[in-house]
Design a protein around this motif. Sequence first.
Motif, PDB file in Angstrom:
ATOM      1  N   ASP A 246     -12.495  -3.178  14.978  1.00 19.43           N
ATOM      2  CA  ASP A 246     -12.300  -3.443  16.407  1.00 19.43           C
ATOM      3  C   ASP A 246     -10.811  -3.468  16.749  1.00 19.43           C
ATOM      4  O   ASP A 246     -10.409  -3.881  17.832  1.00 19.43           O
ATOM      5  CB  ASP A 246     -12.979  -4.750  16.824  1.00 19.43           C
ATOM      6  N   ALA A 247     -10.012  -3.015  15.791  1.00 21.69           N
ATOM      7  CA  ALA A 247      -8.566  -2.928  16.025  1.00 21.69           C
ATOM      8  C   ALA A 247      -7.930  -2.037  14.964  1.00 21.69           C
ATOM      9  O   ALA A 247      -8.468  -1.900  13.863  1.00 21.69           O
ATOM     10  CB  ALA A 247      -7.936  -4.309  15.991  1.00 21.69           C
ATOM     11  N   VAL A 248      -6.794  -1.411  15.324  1.00 25.36           N
ATOM     12  CA  VAL A 248      -6.036  -0.602  14.368  1.00 25.36           C
ATOM     13  C   VAL A 248      -4.552  -0.896  14.505  1.00 25.36           C
ATOM     14  O   VAL A 248      -4.011  -0.860  15.611  1.00 25.36           O
ATOM     15  CB  VAL A 248      -6.171   0.917  14.621  1.00 25.36           C
ATOM     16  N   VAL A 249      -3.948  -1.142  13.362  1.00 27.49           N
ATOM     17  CA  VAL A 249      -2.492  -1.227  13.314  1.00 27.49           C
ATOM     18  C   VAL A 249      -1.990   0.155  12.906  1.00 27.49           C
ATOM     19  O   VAL A 249      -2.407   0.670  11.866  1.00 27.49           O
ATOM     20  CB  VAL A 249      -2.019  -2.263  12.270  1.00 27.49           C
ATOM     21  N   CYS A 250      -1.150   0.759  13.712  1.00 31.47           N
ATOM     22  CA  CYS A 250      -0.630   2.077  13.370  1.00 31.47           C
ATOM     23  C   CYS A 250       0.846   1.968  13.022  1.00 31.47           C
ATOM     24  O   CYS A 250       1.604   1.281  13.706  1.00 31.47           O
ATOM     25  CB  CYS A 250      -0.797   3.052  14.526  1.00 31.47           C
ATOM     26  N   VAL A 251       1.219   2.681  11.995  1.00 28.12           N
ATOM     27  CA  VAL A 251       2.545   2.506  11.431  1.00 28.12           C
ATOM     28  C   VAL A 251       3.656   3.020  12.356  1.00 28.12           C
ATOM     29  O   VAL A 251       4.821   2.656  12.201  1.00 28.12           O
ATOM     30  CB  VAL A 251       2.563   3.152  10.028  1.00 28.12           C
ATOM     31  N   ASN A 252       3.301   3.842  13.319  1.00 28.57           N
ATOM     32  CA  ASN A 252       4.276   4.209  14.360  1.00 28.57           C
ATOM     33  C   ASN A 252       3.553   4.617  15.633  1.00 28.57           C
ATOM     34  O   ASN A 252       2.346   4.849  15.633  1.00 28.57           O
ATOM     35  CB  ASN A 252       5.231   5.311  13.884  1.00 28.57           C
TER      36      ASN A 252
END
Lengths: 337, 337
Positions: A246-252
């Motif tokens: 339900d969430a994504v951390v994207c590196v950029n």
Amino acid sequence: MRVTIKEIAQMAGVSPSTVSRVLSGSSRISADTTERVRDIMRRMHYRPNQLARSLVSRKHTIVAVALPSAAQTSLSDPFFYDVLRGISVGAAREGYHVLLSTGGGDNEDDGVAELMHGGIVGGVILLTSKVEDETVESLLFHRFPFVVLGHPVRDGQIHWVDNDNVAAGQVVTDYLLSRGCKRVAFAGLDPHYRMTVDRCTGYRLAQKAAGFSPWPSAFLLEVPYGDTRVEPSRLRAAFAGPDRPDAVVCVNDLLALEVMRELASLGLRVPQDVSVIGFNNIQAGRFSTPPLTTVEIDAERLGQAAFGLLLRALNQPDAEAAHELVPFRIVERASVR
Amino acid sequence: MRVTIKEIAQMAGVSPSTVSRVLSGSSRISADTTERVRDIMRRMHYRPNQLARSLVSRKHTIVAVALPSAAQTSLSDPFFYDVLRGISVGAAREGYHVLLSTGGGDNEDDGVAELMHGGIVGGVILLTSKVEDETVESLLFHRFPFVVLGHPVRDGQIHWVDNDNVAAGQVVTDYLLSRGCKRVAFAGLDPHYRMTVDRCTGYRLAQKAAGFSPWPSAFLLEVPYGDTRVEPSRLRAAFAGPDRPDAVVCVNDLLALEVMRELASLGLRVPQDVSVIGFNNIQAGRFSTPPLTTVEIDAERLGQAAFGLLLRALNQPDAEAAHELVPFRIVERASVR
DNA sequence: TTGTAAGCGTTATCAA
DNA sequence: TTGATAACGCTTACAA
């Protein structure tokens, strides 16, 4: 013909050395001559020749910025421009010039070697994200002043500036969890690049600290550094079943923007179904739908800090290696619920 | 201590001048010594000192890029990065280095003067969008090689590269008309900046050529150069009544993006109600909703062309002033119906 | 084909 | 407080 120190000397009726002394503000010159020489210099629009100056004094007024070998790649990442701006601002303030080095085309070491031995610059800031050991070793061996932008693997006696990427990964993940997210994915890990590894480490620490049992391995989306998108099939796989993130951390940010696009094509809404957060705060993130929540890493300040350390290295070659961590902050927009 | 030409000479048992000749590939040196000297140079990692070299030869291997005085402004406009990339690529290919000059902080002329007389660089590319006459006059007076990026007002004996902005304005407007737009507005005119004036001229020509009776003056939205948005009240006024525009040509993408945002807040849909087109093809335009239709002006190629002209000026100081127009093309996305 | 010597524009080391 | 004089590392006539 350019006006030289000799002509100034002649016009002022003094010797070149006296003019040179006036130039460097030497105290042991009568106020009288100082005045007279200064006046003539102004009237003649005299400027000392920097080449001759640093040739003899061995003091350089130019520093180089070494960009990753592929000029094409690096100079299209907005991040580098912000850094560059920071460096130029710092340099200008101290009367230094900035030389751009795109790696000469061949290998990167060669470009840096050229800078070291070419005698043009006094020091170099390495922006190359994947610092090659050879380059660093060679720089160290020749005792050539340099600063690495980005936490290098071997960080012994070398100057570097960076964000605390572990902390950033952690803060970002905590932020997501605090907004009620329960299953957070991570996109953009490339084991060869410390920055991505660190951010991912932070992400894991936050997860553990919050007491979650491990999330499925499909939540960890590796992406070769520089690639702008997650492989679509892998992304789809990760977001398939009911147990999707339900969430994504994207590196950029660029990656985040592409992920949002892909998510939309899967029929998932941001942020209602999935929250997305990126890093770097690039301009494009302000104009996406929804506007991208991201981490401002303050690239400009990174640049200024890098120049600051280099200046120090230039003035005190034997000082101990210094490090500097530049603070970051979350820029809240609308891609996180 | 750096290895010098003397040491190489000594090791090879020849005189420094011989080494120098080998370096410059002089033909009148026996293959034998050439070989021997080359070998030693390699083994010793010898690199000629560029400072000493250009001090005596008066040939420079560095060119400067003068950014508009406000480094802050210019280095945050993606356009400049692309240009910069083009310049570095061209320079690297020819063995030149690029020096960044942010205008020294004080006035711009001062920065350029410093470059001219400082002896560091052999020529300069002016990116400064509003070329100040003083700077150009001074450059001309000292016969210092330079190229202006952007069509200068006084374009007599000076090298410049640019797009054909009149044509671009015209093509863009024609494009809009061909898609059925009947009432086209223009945003971003600043009489002090030729680029905006030219694009606007093209817009008018297209309107006239298509046989439209003049559109209301409220359709012409002036914006001080550098400002990122049209004054909201004026924009609202222009789009108020039933006779509002059904399209807007924006002088750059950032402006277009802000216009789209404003339009949305007025309840107008893009492109159904109003078509929007920008210039420059910045990254953010790819991620907006809808994605922005724009003109790719090929900033990188502008940069390369600028360096090309400068190189020519460096090699043939007395050649006639040359101009170069870089082609542009419309990038069709979804902001035009 | 190679060497000698002068000089590029400046700073730095001695003396005066 | 000032002036000769010798570098800095290289290129380039002019000789040999």
